[in-house]
Design a protein around this motif. Structure first.
Motif, PDB file in Angstrom:
ATOM      1  N   GLU A  61       0.917  -0.991  -0.105  1.00  0.00           N
ATOM      2  CA  GLU A  61       0.026   0.062  -0.007  1.00  0.00           C
ATOM      3  C   GLU A  61       0.825   1.358   0.010  1.00  0.00           C
ATOM      4  N   LYS A  62       0.257   2.332  -0.373  1.00  0.00           N
ATOM      5  CA  LYS A  62       1.034   3.708  -0.644  1.00  0.00           C
ATOM      6  C   LYS A  62       1.399   4.014   0.813  1.00  0.00           C
ATOM      7  N   GLY A  63       2.429   4.719   1.038  1.00  0.00           N
ATOM      8  CA  GLY A  63       2.924   5.286   2.212  1.00  0.00           C
ATOM      9  C   GLY A  63       4.334   5.794   2.340  1.00  0.00           C
ATOM     10  N   ALA A  64       4.789   6.525   3.138  1.00  0.00           N
ATOM     11  CA  ALA A  64       6.082   6.961   3.523  1.00  0.00           C
ATOM     12  C   ALA A  64       6.999   5.827   3.343  1.00  0.00           C
ATOM     13  N   GLU A  65       6.788   4.629   4.056  1.00  0.00           N
ATOM     14  CA  GLU A  65       7.907   3.527   3.964  1.00  0.00           C
ATOM     15  C   GLU A  65       7.914   3.043   2.643  1.00  0.00           C
ATOM     16  N   ALA A  66       6.939   2.922   1.874  1.00  0.00           N
ATOM     17  CA  ALA A  66       6.943   2.486   0.523  1.00  0.00           C
ATOM     18  C   ALA A  66       7.852   3.313  -0.255  1.00  0.00           C
ATOM     19  N   LEU A  67       7.742   4.744  -0.097  1.00  0.00           N
ATOM     20  CA  LEU A  67       8.566   5.661  -1.006  1.00  0.00           C
ATOM     21  C   LEU A  67      10.026   5.566  -0.568  1.00  0.00           C
ATOM     22  N   ALA A  68      10.089   5.483   0.821  1.00  0.00           N
ATOM     23  CA  ALA A  68      11.517   5.217   1.446  1.00  0.00           C
ATOM     24  C   ALA A  68      12.219   4.072   0.678  1.00  0.00           C
ATOM     25  N   ILE A  69      11.488   2.951   0.617  1.00  0.00           N
ATOM     26  CA  ILE A  69      12.081   1.633   0.120  1.00  0.00           C
ATOM     27  C   ILE A  69      12.518   1.933  -1.221  1.00  0.00           C
ATOM     28  N   TYR A  70      11.609   2.589  -1.943  1.00  0.00           N
ATOM     29  CA  TYR A  70      11.898   3.129  -3.568  1.00  0.00           C
ATOM     30  C   TYR A  70      13.270   3.619  -3.572  1.00  0.00           C
ATOM     31  N   LEU A  71      13.325   4.741  -2.659  1.00  0.00           N
ATOM     32  CA  LEU A  71      14.672   5.470  -2.716  1.00  0.00           C
ATOM     33  C   LEU A  71      15.867   4.598  -2.036  1.00  0.00           C
ATOM     34  N   GLY A  72      15.649   3.838  -1.341  1.00  0.00           N
ATOM     35  CA  GLY A  72      16.690   2.841  -0.640  1.00  0.00           C
ATOM     36  C   GLY A  72      17.020   1.913  -1.936  1.00  0.00           C
ATOM     37  N   VAL A  73      15.959   1.478  -2.700  1.00  0.00           N
ATOM     38  CA  VAL A  73      16.667   0.607  -3.617  1.00  0.00           C
ATOM     39  C   VAL A  73      17.479   1.303  -4.597  1.00  0.00           C
ATOM     40  N   LEU A  74      17.111   2.618  -4.993  1.00  0.00           N
ATOM     41  CA  LEU A  74      17.890   3.184  -5.899  1.00  0.00           C
ATOM     42  C   LEU A  74      19.238   3.521  -5.331  1.00  0.00           C
ATOM     43  N   GLN A  75      19.308   4.086  -3.956  1.00  0.00           N
ATOM     44  CA  GLN A  75      20.539   4.176  -3.499  1.00  0.00           C
ATOM     45  C   GLN A  75      21.504   3.072  -3.410  1.00  0.00           C
ATOM     46  N   SER A  76      21.020   1.993  -3.181  1.00  0.00           N
ATOM     47  CA  SER A  76      21.581   0.583  -3.011  1.00  0.00           C
ATOM     48  C   SER A  76      22.241   0.277  -4.415  1.00  0.00           C
ATOM     49  N   GLY A  77      21.722   0.766  -5.482  1.00  0.00           N
ATOM     50  CA  GLY A  77      21.959   0.126  -7.162  1.00  0.00           C
ATOM     51  C   GLY A  77      21.141  -0.890  -7.485  1.00  0.00           C
ATOM     52  N   GLY A  78      19.972  -1.169  -6.459  1.00  0.00           N
ATOM     53  CA  GLY A  78      18.936  -2.276  -7.052  1.00  0.00           C
ATOM     54  C   GLY A  78      18.079  -1.634  -8.167  1.00  0.00           C
ATOM     55  N   THR A  79      17.567  -2.512  -8.741  1.00  0.00           N
ATOM     56  CA  THR A  79      16.315  -2.189  -9.726  1.00  0.00           C
ATOM     57  C   THR A  79      14.990  -2.310  -9.153  1.00  0.00           C
ATOM     58  N   TYR A  80      14.109  -1.079  -9.122  1.00  0.00           N
ATOM     59  CA  TYR A  80      13.005  -1.238  -8.280  1.00  0.00           C
ATOM     60  C   TYR A  80      11.667  -1.693  -9.336  1.00  0.00           C
ATOM     61  N   LEU A  81      10.946  -2.666  -8.829  1.00  0.00           N
ATOM     62  CA  LEU A  81       9.722  -3.120  -9.731  1.00  0.00           C
ATOM     63  C   LEU A  81       8.581  -2.963  -8.759  1.00  0.00           C
ATOM     64  N   PRO A  82       7.881  -2.009  -9.151  1.00  0.00           N
ATOM     65  CA  PRO A  82       6.520  -1.815  -8.298  1.00  0.00           C
ATOM     66  C   PRO A  82       5.435  -2.462  -9.042  1.00  0.00           C
ATOM     67  N   MET A  83       4.609  -3.241  -8.299  1.00  0.00           N
ATOM     68  CA  MET A  83       3.461  -3.705  -8.837  1.00  0.00           C
ATOM     69  C   MET A  83       2.266  -3.240  -8.285  1.00  0.00           C
ATOM     70  N   ASN A  84       1.225  -3.023  -9.050  1.00  0.00           N
ATOM     71  CA  ASN A  84      -0.212  -2.598  -8.642  1.00  0.00           C
ATOM     72  C   ASN A  84      -0.801  -3.654  -7.526  1.00  0.00           C
ATOM     73  N   THR A  85      -1.111  -3.106  -6.557  1.00  0.00           N
ATOM     74  CA  THR A  85      -1.886  -3.796  -5.338  1.00  0.00           C
ATOM     75  C   THR A  85      -3.018  -4.529  -5.693  1.00  0.00           C
ATOM     76  N   ALA A  86      -3.510  -4.415  -6.878  1.00  0.00           N
ATOM     77  CA  ALA A  86      -4.759  -5.245  -7.188  1.00  0.00           C
ATOM     78  C   ALA A  86      -4.358  -6.411  -8.033  1.00  0.00           C
ATOM     79  N   ALA A 469      -6.465  -8.584 -12.017  1.00  0.00           N
ATOM     80  CA  ALA A 469      -6.698  -7.597 -11.135  1.00  0.00           C
ATOM     81  C   ALA A 469      -8.323  -7.049 -11.372  1.00  0.00           C
ATOM     82  N   SER A 470      -8.925  -6.575 -10.392  1.00  0.00           N
ATOM     83  CA  SER A 470     -10.353  -6.614 -10.643  1.00  0.00           C
ATOM     84  C   SER A 470     -10.674  -5.293 -11.593  1.00  0.00           C
ATOM     85  N   PHE A 471      -9.651  -4.246 -11.649  1.00  0.00           N
ATOM     86  CA  PHE A 471     -10.236  -3.096 -12.605  1.00  0.00           C
ATOM     87  C   PHE A 471     -10.102  -3.840 -14.148  1.00  0.00           C
ATOM     88  N   LYS A 472      -9.485  -4.971 -14.221  1.00  0.00           N
ATOM     89  CA  LYS A 472      -9.655  -5.749 -15.506  1.00  0.00           C
ATOM     90  C   LYS A 472     -10.730  -6.337 -16.047  1.00  0.00           C
TER      91      LYS A 472
END
Ligand code: MCA
Ligand code: AMP
Length: 507
Positions: A61-86, A469-472
C-alpha cells in the motif's frame, strides 16, 4: 550517475523541510528523515546480499515507508519493480518468473501467495512484509541499520526500474527504465512546469505507476517540495487539503470527481497554480467545466510507461483543450504514415518519439523491443496522433488494442485469454464502453459453446476476478451468436463499440 545522488543532494539541502505529510494518519517526515530512512533500507538490502542490478519487487500500500523503500533501492543500486496492489497471484507469478527478483516486499495479506510462488520459481527471493507505515518485517529490520549509506555508482543506462505493461499479445512486458531516463524527464518537467521554492504537491495517485511515482514524485523530490500524500484519491478528503497545495496531478477521473462535489469551489482551488492531467484523454467538456468552476485551465500532458512524458501543454502559453501540447525539450515527436513516411500538418498517423526519456527496451525481449523501434531509433507508441500548424500534438486514437479505464491500462487480449479458457465460452472479444466515471470501461462480447446453456454474468466475473486484477474484469457483458468479423476474419471491435459500447446502451 545514480538518480539518488542528485536527489540526496537536494534532500540534504532541504534538511528539516517537510517532505511528506499524510493527512489521513497525521504522520509527517522531513527530508532529512526521508534520506535517513532510505539509507536504512539501502543498508539492509545490501547487508542481505543485494548486488547492483538485482530486482526488488514491491507490492505494498502507498505510504512514506513505501516511498523510502523505492529511494533505498535506488541508493543501493538495485532495480525497483513496483506492482499494482490489485494484481492477483496468477499475475504476480508471471512477473516474478519473468523478472527474477532477489527480494520481494509485500503486504502480509500476500505473504502466503508469494511464499507459494517462491516454491515454484527457479530463482528464489528473500521475502519481507510491509503493512502501512512502520509495520512489517522490513521496517523492523531497517530500524537496526545505519542512517547513512554511500550511494552506489551506476552508469546512465543502468536500470533504475522495471515497470510491467501488458501487450497486444496478452503477455506483459517489463519496460526497462534507466537512471538517466528518470533524471532527464524529471529535470525537464521541473523546468517546463516552473517548479519553484514553496511549491506543495497534492499527491493522491498510486505510486506503482509512472504517473504517481516518476512524474509526481520525481518533480517534488527534485524540487525538495512538500508532498501532501494521500493513500488514494478520495474527492472529499482532497478538498480539505487543496487550499494548502500549489500543484495537483491526476488522471481525468480525479477532475470529474472533483467537479461532481458541490463543495469544490473557486476559493478552494485558488492557491493551486497548476492542475495537471494525464494518463488518459481529458474531455474538452471537463476542461471547460473546470475553468468555469475555478477560473483555472487544466494543463494536459502525454506520456507512456516506456517513455515517461513526451509532450505537454505550456505553462505560460495557450493551453488548448483536446491537445497534449508541444513535444518536451529534448524529445522529438513525429507523425508517420503506415509506410513510415512523415505526414503533413493535421494528418493523422502513427505517433513516434525519440529522446533521452525513451526506455532501454523490454526486459529479456530483444525481438519485441526491436519490433517497437524504427530503423532510425524512434519508438512506435501505438498511439495515433496529429500535429497542428502551431505545433500542438493531439492524440486522436490508438492503433494498439487498449482500454484505458480511470488511468489504468487494460489490454483486451489478456482478458480474452481468461474468458476463452472457460469451457462454456466458444470465443470472446473485449472492448471499451463509455464509462461515466472511468472514461472507458471493460466490456466483453461472448459467444457460448452451447447456445442453449445459461451462463450468469456473476459466474464469469468471479472466474475473471480469480485471475485478473479487478479493474480488468468486464463490467458490461453481451452474449452474441457470432462475433462481427471483416472479410479477413478479424473481429471488428469498432462495430462492437458502436453497438454495445455507447453510454445509452441498454441490455
Ligand atoms: C478501481 N476500480 C476500477 C478502477 N479503479 N475499475 C476500473 N478502472 C479503474 N481505474 C475498481 C476496483 O477494482 C474495485 O472493483 C472498485 O473499482 C473500487 O475500488 P477502489 O480502489 O475503491 O476505486 P477508487 O478508489 O474509486 O479508484 C478509482 C481511481 C483509481 C481513483 C480512479 O483507479 C486511480 O487512482 N487511478 C489512477 C491510475 C493511475 O495512476 N494511472 C497512471 C498510469 P471491485 O469492487 O469489483 O473489486 S501511468 C500512465 O498511464 C502513463 C505513464 C501516463 O501518461 O501517466
Ligand atoms: P501506460 O502504458 O500506462 O504508460 O499508458 C500510456 C498510454 O496512455 C499512452 O500510450 C496513451 O494511449 C495514453 N495516454 C497517456 N496520456 C494521455 C493523454 N493525455 N491523452 C490521451 N492518451 C493518453
Amino acid at each position: 550517475m545514480n538518480l539518488y545522488q542528485v536527489l540526496s543532494k537536494k534532500f540534504f539541502q532541504a534538511g528539516d523541510r517537510v517532505a511528506l505529510r499524510m493527512p489521513e494518519t497525521g504522520l509527517q517526515l522531513t527530508y532529512k528523515q526521508l534520506a535517513e530512512r532510505a539509507a536504512q533500507y539501502a543498508s539492509l538490502l545490501t547487508e542481505e546480499g543485494l548486488i547492483p542490478g538485482d530486482r526488488v519487487a514491491v507490492q505494498v500500500e502507498k505510504g512514506a515507508e513505501a516511498l523510502a523503500i523505492y529511494l533505498g533501492v535506488l541508493q543501493s543500486g538495485g532495480t525497483y519493480l513496483p506492482m499494482n496492489t490489485a494484481y492477483t497471484k496468477t499475475e504476480l507469478k508471471y512477473f516474478v518468473e519473468n523478472a527474477e527478483p532477489a527480494f520481494v516486499v509485500c503486504s502480509s495479506k500476500q505473504t502466503e501467495a508469494f511464499s507459494e510462488i517462491n516454491q515454484q520459481v527457479e530463482r528464489t527471493f528473500k521475502l519481507f512484509t510491509l503493512d502501512g507505515d512502520s509495520v512489517g518485517t522490513i521496517c523492523d529490520a531497517a530500524n537496526a541499520m545505519a542512517k547513512e549509506f554511500a550511494t552506489v555508482a551506476r552508469a546512465e543506462n543502468d536500470l533504475a526500474a522495471i515497470l510491467y505493461t501488458s501487450g497486444t499479445t496478452g503477455r506483459p512486458k517489463g519496460a526497462m527504465i534507466s537512471h538517466a531516463n528518470l533524471l532527464n524527464n524529471g529535470q525537464v518537467l521541473l523546468e517546463y512546469w516552473g517548479w519553484k521554492e514553496g511549491d506543495v504537491l497534492l499527491h493522491a495517485l498510486p505510486i506503482f505507476h509512472v504517473h504517481g511515482l516518476f512524474v509526481a514524485c520525481s518533480c517534488a523530490l527534485l524540487n525538495a517540495s512538500e508532498m501532501i500524500f494521500y493513500s488514494k484519491f478520495d474527492a472529499r478528503k482532497v478538498l480539505e487539503e487543496l487550499p494548502n497545495a500549489t500543484v495537483m496531478m491526476g488522471v481525468p477521473t480525479f477532475y470529474t470527481r472533483l467537479l461532481a462535489e458541490d463543495g469544490f469551489t473557486k476559493e478552494l482551488a485558488d492557491n493551486v497554480r497548476l492542475f495537471i492531467s494525464g494518463s488518459a484523454p481529458l474531455l474538452e467538456e471537463t476542461f471547460n467545466e473546470f475553468e468555469k468552476r475555478t477560473g483555472k485551465l487544466i494543463l494536459e500532458r502525454y506520456g507512456m510507461t516506456e517513455t515517461g512524458m513526451n509532450t505537454s501543454n505550456p505553462l505560460n502559453g495557450q493551453r488548448i483543450a483536446g491537445t497534449v501540447g508541444y513535444p518536451l525539450p529534448g524529445t522529438e515527436v513525429r507523425i508517420m504514415s503506415s509506410d513510415n513516411i512523415p505526414l503533413a500538418e493535421d494528418e493523422v498517423g502513427s505517433l513516434q518519439v525519440k529522446g533521452p526519456n525513451v526506455f532501454q527496451g523490454y526486459w529479456r525481449m530483444p525481438e519485441k523491443t526491436a519490433e517497437e523501434f524504427t530503423a532510425d531509433g524512434f519508438f512506435i507508441t501505438g498511439d495515433l496522433g496529429k500535429v497542428d500548424s502551431k505545433g500542438y500534438v493531439s492524440i486522436v486514437g490508438r492503433s494498439k488494442d487498449l482500454i484505458i479505464s480511470g488511468g489504468y491500462n487494460i489490454y483486451p487480449k489478456e482478458v480474452e485469454m481468461v474468458l476463452n479458457d472457460i469451457q462454456s465460452i466458444e470465443e470472446s472479444a473485449v472492448f471499451a464502453f463509455v464509462h461515466p466515471d472511468f472514461g472507458e470501461g471493460v466490456a466483453a462480447a461472448i459467444v457460448k459453446s452451447d447456445p442453449t446453456e445459461n451462463i450468469s454474468d456473476e459466474a464469469l466475473v468471479s472466474i475473471c476476478k480469480d485471475q485478473l486484477a479487478s479493474f480488468k474484469v468486464p463490467r458490461r457483458i453481451v452474449y452474441l451468436d457470432a462475433l462481427p468479423r471483416n472479410t479477413m476474419g478479424k473481429v471488428q471491435k469498432n462495430v462492437l463499440r458502436d453497438l454495445y459500447g455507447q453510454s445509452d446502451y441498454q441490455k
